[in-house]
Write a protein that holds these residues in place. Structure first.
Motif, PDB file in Angstrom:
ATOM      1  N   THR A 163       0.808  -1.203   0.000  1.00 47.78           N
ATOM      2  CA  THR A 163       0.000   0.000   0.000  1.00 47.78           C
ATOM      3  C   THR A 163       0.849   1.264   0.000  1.00 47.78           C
ATOM      4  O   THR A 163       2.065   1.217   0.175  1.00 47.78           O
ATOM      5  CB  THR A 163      -0.940   0.016   1.225  1.00 47.78           C
ATOM      6  OG1 THR A 163      -0.152  -0.108   2.411  1.00 47.78           O
ATOM      7  CG2 THR A 163      -1.934  -1.113   1.162  1.00 47.78           C
ATOM      8  N   GLY A 189      -4.948   2.208   2.104  1.00 44.47           N
ATOM      9  CA  GLY A 189      -5.774   1.147   2.660  1.00 44.47           C
ATOM     10  C   GLY A 189      -7.013   1.718   3.312  1.00 44.47           C
ATOM     11  O   GLY A 189      -7.214   2.939   3.387  1.00 44.47           O
ATOM     12  N   ASP A 218     -10.802  -3.212   2.022  1.00 46.01           N
ATOM     13  CA  ASP A 218      -9.485  -3.386   1.410  1.00 46.01           C
ATOM     14  C   ASP A 218      -9.549  -4.155   0.099  1.00 46.01           C
ATOM     15  O   ASP A 218      -8.824  -3.832  -0.855  1.00 46.01           O
ATOM     16  CB  ASP A 218      -8.545  -4.110   2.382  1.00 46.01           C
ATOM     17  CG  ASP A 218      -7.857  -3.154   3.354  1.00 46.01           C
ATOM     18  OD1 ASP A 218      -7.857  -1.939   3.079  1.00 46.01           O
ATOM     19  OD2 ASP A 218      -7.335  -3.620   4.378  1.00 46.01           O
TER      20      ASP A 218
END
Length: 540
Positions: free
Chosen positions: A190, A216, A230
């Motif tokens: 991420t 995220g 997510d």
């Protein structure tokens, strides 16, 4: 028959002591490597609960069985972020090295998500950038098995973020140079880490666990107030069907690695390189295991570097260059596993004659396209009136100039001391050798701790005399000990390797295998044709 006749007495008291001391250091090296494995294995239940392979299992599945793997940067981050030698974990939360995938020699980066969830470390980032540079220089396909918590926000350092952009720039450079890049998305990637798959040529995403997103769910909620999932934000399934960021969707870790292996095999990477030259060669006459007893761990104790060479080179056979001129520096022509090389080693500091000889030797190696191997064990260039009047500055500078500008591969080993400008003349880290490894007994720095302390004590006494006062010997002694402690704390191979000032620490008895593997890797690179393009492979 070998030209060099060993004078080593394997049964001598000094040999036994050297061996005991060296094996103690090797045992320490292995225990540190195992510390990282053990720390990662503590999270095995978590991986198994999620249906995942551990990072070390992923690496083993990726590599061709029975083929060599050259681990790089095994000490990265040791004593860097955690200065406690009892708890500091080496490796930098990454596993890096060169190995074979479907018969193709590749640079491999595995996020060790068993340690701090794979969160970035200062040493790990530097090591990863180094591996990317090696991949470009050596024309090695770059495979990254991704699962990382990214930057550790609890220990945020702005410089890590700023320099972290090099990781993505390097991926762009690799692709544009014609070197394939590949990611297997095993877990989260991420924020900035999302650009690892985003900028790679091939992306394989694992169902349920693989995830890449600029933010995220927690970050999205904090930044926008949106309550998101997510998987919707960046799951492998979404990227395979909606964004096109994932080319191949895998059922699990093992399937993802199988796809990576198949993909590397299908691009037929080896069609554009000459096969490794299979020159016949003889093994060394002298047993390489004896290296553990030949080299003292105390660099102030002299030994003959020819004894090291005789246990590394083919047939223990080498031709010495200008043996009577500047004899404290040994220049040799030899071969290692059939690859012709030039080799330079130290039996002490460089004098003016030795520097001149080395410069001549480097130029000849460059002329004949011979890789140069540097066996570092020197305290530097000799100082003093006689040396200065013979032109030590000029001749040492010419040697450093030659090292800087030779066009042939350079392979450096720190096998003892490597201090001051002697390190520069022997292709230390600043001179970007193709490969640079340390033995566990190696010491490097601007000078030895005792020399630095004595120098500053002399300066203090001279200053006192100029002021017409008696030197404060108690204060000088205290300063001397403090300086000595500072220097000696930073000179060990484990400390410097933790700061990514080499490509890793190796067992001296593995030196021939490591050099042979490195020379083969270099040979492939020299004989490989790339097909670069302007901007690399773009995701559109």
């Amino acid at each position: 028959m070998p030209q060099f006749k060993s004078k080593i007495a394997a049964g001598s008291e000094s040999f036994a002591q050297n061996r005991k001391d060296m094996l103690t250091l090797i045992e320490h090296l292995r225990s540190l490597e195992q510390r990282a494995v053990d720390a990662s294995e503590k999270r095995r239940p978590t991986f198994e609960k999620r249906g995942q392979l551990t990072p070390h299992e992923r690496l083993n599945r990726l590599l061709d069985p029975g083929m060599p793997f050259l681990r790089l940067y095994n000490m990265a981050n040791y004593l860097l972020e955690d200065p406690d030698p009892e708890t500091s974990i080496p490796g930098g939360s990454v596993i890096l090295g060169i190995g074979f995938v479907k018969g193709v020699r590749c640079m491999i980066w595995v996020d060790d998500s068993g340690i701090r969830a794979g969160a970035a470390t200062a040493g790990g980032w530097d090591a990863s950038k180094g591996a990317q540079k090696m991949a470009q220089d050596l024309k090695l396909p770059f495979i990254h098995l991704v699962e990382s918590a990214g930057a550790n926000l609890m220990e945020y350092k702005v410089e890590l973020w700023a320099h972290g952009g090099m990781l993505f720039r390097n991926l762009a450079w690799l692709s544009a140079a014609g070197v394939p890049t590949m990611v297997v998305l095993h877990g989260p990637s991420t924020a900035g880490g999302a650009y690892m798959p985003g900028m790679s040529d091939y992306v394989i995403g694992v169902r349920d666990n693989g995830m890449a997103a600029l933010g995220g769910a927690a970050l999205v909620h904090a930044a926008t107030g949106e309550v998101a999932n997510d998987r919707d934000l960046g799951g492998s399934e979404m990227h395979a069907s909606t964004t096109g960021t994932v080319e191949y969707l895998a059922d699990d870790d093992a399937h993802g690695i199988a796809i990576a292996r198949d993909t590397i095999g299908r691009i037929d990477w080896n069609k554009n390189t000459a096969p490794i030259r299979q020159n016949s060669y003889e093994e060394p006459v002298y047993d390489i295991d004896e290296l553990a007893g030949i080299v003292p761990t105390d660099y102030t104790i002299p030994y003959d570097v020819r004894e090291v060479a005789a246990r590394i080179v083919d047939g223990s056979d080498f031709e010495e260059f200008k043996s009577r001129y500047g004899p404290g520096t040994v220049c040799m022509q030899a071969s290692i596993m059939g690859h012709s090389v030039g080799m330079i080693g130290n039996n002490g500091p460089f004098d003016p004659e030795a520097a001149a000889k080395a410069t001549h030797f480097f130029q000849l190696c460059d002329q004949s396209e011979l890789p140069i191997i540097f066996l570092n064990n020197t305290t530097g260039y000799i100082v003093g009136t006689e040396s200065e009047q013979k032109g030590m500055i000029k001749l040492g500078s010419k040697m450093i100039q030659a090292v800087s500008n030779v066009r042939v591969p350079k392979l450096a080993l720190y096998i003892g001391a490597s201090f001051g400008a002697g390190n520069y003349g022997m292709s230390g880290v600043a001179f970007e050798p193709d490969f640079l490894f340390s033995w566990p007994n190696a010491k490097t720095g601007v000078m030895a701790g005792a020399s630095a302390a004595n120098t500053m004590s002399h300066v203090a006494r001279v200053q006192a005399q100029r002021k017409g006062v008696e030197p404060d010997e108690a204060a000088i002694a205290k300063q001397e000990q403090r300086i000595k402690d500072i220097f000696e704390a930073q000179e060990s191979a484990f400390f410097t390797s933790g700061r990514v000032l080499d490509h890793g620490v190796i067992d001296p008895r593995d030196t021939r295998k490591v050099l042979g593997f490195a020379l083969e890797t270099i040979f492939e690179a020299q004989n490989r044709t790339l097909h670069p393009n302007a901007f690399g492979v773009a995701r559109i």
